[in-house]
Write an enzyme that holds these catalytic residues in place. Structure first.
Site, short mmCIF file in Angstrom:
data_model
loop_
_atom_site.label_atom_id
_atom_site.label_comp_id
_atom_site.label_asym_id
_atom_site.label_seq_id
_atom_site.Cartn_x
_atom_site.Cartn_y
_atom_site.Cartn_z
N LYS A 122 0.82 -1.22 0.00
CA LYS A 122 0.00 0.00 0.00
C LYS A 122 0.85 1.26 0.00
CE LYS A 122 -3.36 -0.81 -0.58
NZ LYS A 122 -3.82 -1.28 -1.92
N THR A 130 2.25 0.84 -5.20
CA THR A 130 2.74 -0.22 -6.07
C THR A 130 2.10 -0.18 -7.45
OG1 THR A 130 2.96 -1.60 -4.08
CG2 THR A 130 3.13 -2.70 -6.22
N TRP A 155 0.75 2.27 -9.07
CA TRP A 155 1.22 3.44 -9.81
C TRP A 155 2.62 3.22 -10.35
CZ3 TRP A 155 2.27 8.89 -7.34
CH2 TRP A 155 2.27 9.87 -8.35
N HIS A 198 6.86 -7.84 -2.75
CA HIS A 198 6.91 -7.16 -1.46
C HIS A 198 7.97 -7.80 -0.56
CE1 HIS A 198 3.38 -4.78 -2.26
NE2 HIS A 198 2.52 -5.76 -2.16
N ARG A 227 6.50 4.63 1.65
CA ARG A 227 5.54 5.72 1.87
C ARG A 227 5.54 6.07 3.34
NH1 ARG A 227 -0.83 4.78 0.16
NH2 ARG A 227 -1.48 6.98 0.03
N SER A 271 -3.96 3.02 4.51
CA SER A 271 -4.30 2.36 3.26
C SER A 271 -4.37 0.85 3.44
CB SER A 271 -3.27 2.71 2.19
OG SER A 271 -3.65 2.21 0.93
N GLY A 311 -5.11 7.60 -3.36
CA GLY A 311 -3.84 7.94 -3.97
C GLY A 311 -3.33 9.30 -3.58
#
Length: 336
Positions: free
Chosen positions: A82, A85, A87, A148, A170, A178, A304
């Site tokens: 989250k 990924t 994008w 991941h 992030r 998320s 997003g």
């Protein structure tokens, strides 16, 4: 990327969370020796090499470790769950294939396929529940995969070849929110949603998919400093705030920099437009389709945005997450 998902679409448990499927004997034997915690969706999480995995996901990881052979020209997208990924997959796919598929072409694969279909996960797509091992040797170069998997658990061939790793993370506050939303969408009707406080407590203890979050990030951060030509370390926030700069940097890193002619022709902006949240989330394939593993494509498009945590976390939660991040990452020169 995170758009609202219908109730019927949101309750299909993906293959990697389905604990009713048969495990290999090797996986069964290993699991019996591992620390165990209650999962966010699946019943169990198992701690392997310091990180937490669902039962099915662990089997895919073990198969990937044992059988995946990286090529020197491979490109591997690695992310914390989250963190953008979907994008990044769209960005990287469009970069690598822009000479075959111009970003404005009407038959571009991103217009008819979800980015997760175009860039498969090693441990969740290619090496999980397959009747035979995938034959990846004939794929055109450069091969593009995603995962991941934490650095310590990567297949040996990935670390021993010159294949490139693009790592994306992030702000942990946004990553947590998320992940909480995403996992609640995946929980069956028979299960109540995870409360925010229950999920928060687990996340802070490191008990989350591929967690602990901070250790996952820190491993790749250190390796990116040691091997900057092999690992590009990216932050979701930088992609949002300065997309053109980051996209050009990514293109150079993966070996296909934009020419002056391309930049003057606006190819950079066209790729950003093609891969934008608004464009991808409104495509028919991403509004109605499903992955082979069971998740609705729409589940990967929620908001997003940066800072959604402000709409959910209490001041005490914010302070606690910030304190953990400061303690575990700041001393290593890494801040969000």
């Amino acid at each position: 990327m995170d758009s609202t998902v219908s109730e019927s679409e949101s309750r299909v448990v993906p293959n990697f969370l389905d604990e009713n499927r048969e495990l290999s004997e090797d996986c069964k034997d290993l699991i019996a020796t591992l620390p165990l915690e209650k999962g966010w969706v699946a019943k169990h999480l198992h701690q392997y090499q310091g990180f937490w995995h669902t039962t099915r996901q662990l089997q895919g990881l073990l198969s990937c470790q044992n059988h995946f052979q990286a090529h020197h020209t491979d490109i591997l997208i690695v992310t914390t769950p989250k963190s953008g990924t979907t994008w990044l997959k769209a960005w990287t796919f469009s970069l690598l294939h822009r000479h075959k598929y111009h970003p404005t072409t009407q038959n571009h694969p991103l217009l008819t396929h979800n980015p997760h279909f175009l860039v498969p996960f090693l441990e969740l797509d290619l090496y999980l529940d397959k009747p035979s091992l995938p034959d990846l040797s004939s794929l055109p170069s450069p091969r593009l995969f995603s995962t991941h998997i934490p650095y310590v658990s990567l297949p040996i061939s990935v670390t021993q070849t010159s294949c490139k790793i693009v790592y994306l993370c992030r702000d942990p506050k946004d990553a947590f929110i998320s992940l909480w939303h995403f996992t609640n969408r995946l929980r069956p009707h028979t299960m109540l949603p995870n409360s925010l406080h229950e999920a928060f407590h687990k996340f802070c203890r490191g008990v989350s998919l591929y967690g602990p979050f901070w250790e996952h990030v820190l491993e790749y951060w250190h390796k990116s400093l040691e091997h900057p030509h092999k690992i590009m370390f990216m932050r979701f926030e930088e992609m949002k705030l300065n997309p053109e700069f980051v996209l050009k940097k990514l293109a150079t890193f993966v070996g296909c920099p934009f020419s002056r002619e391309e930049e003057e022709a606006g190819v950079v902006q066209e790729i950003l437009k093609l891969c934008s949240f608004d464009n991808l989330s409104n495509l028919q394939v991403n509004r109605n389709g499903k992955l082979s593993s069971g998740e609705a494509h729409r589940a990967f498009f929620r908001r997003g945005e940066i800072g959604d945590w402000k709409n959910h976390l209490t001041s005490d939660m914010i302070q606690q997450l910030n304190a953990i991040t400061e303690e575990k990452l700041a001393q290593h020169g890494l801040r969000f």
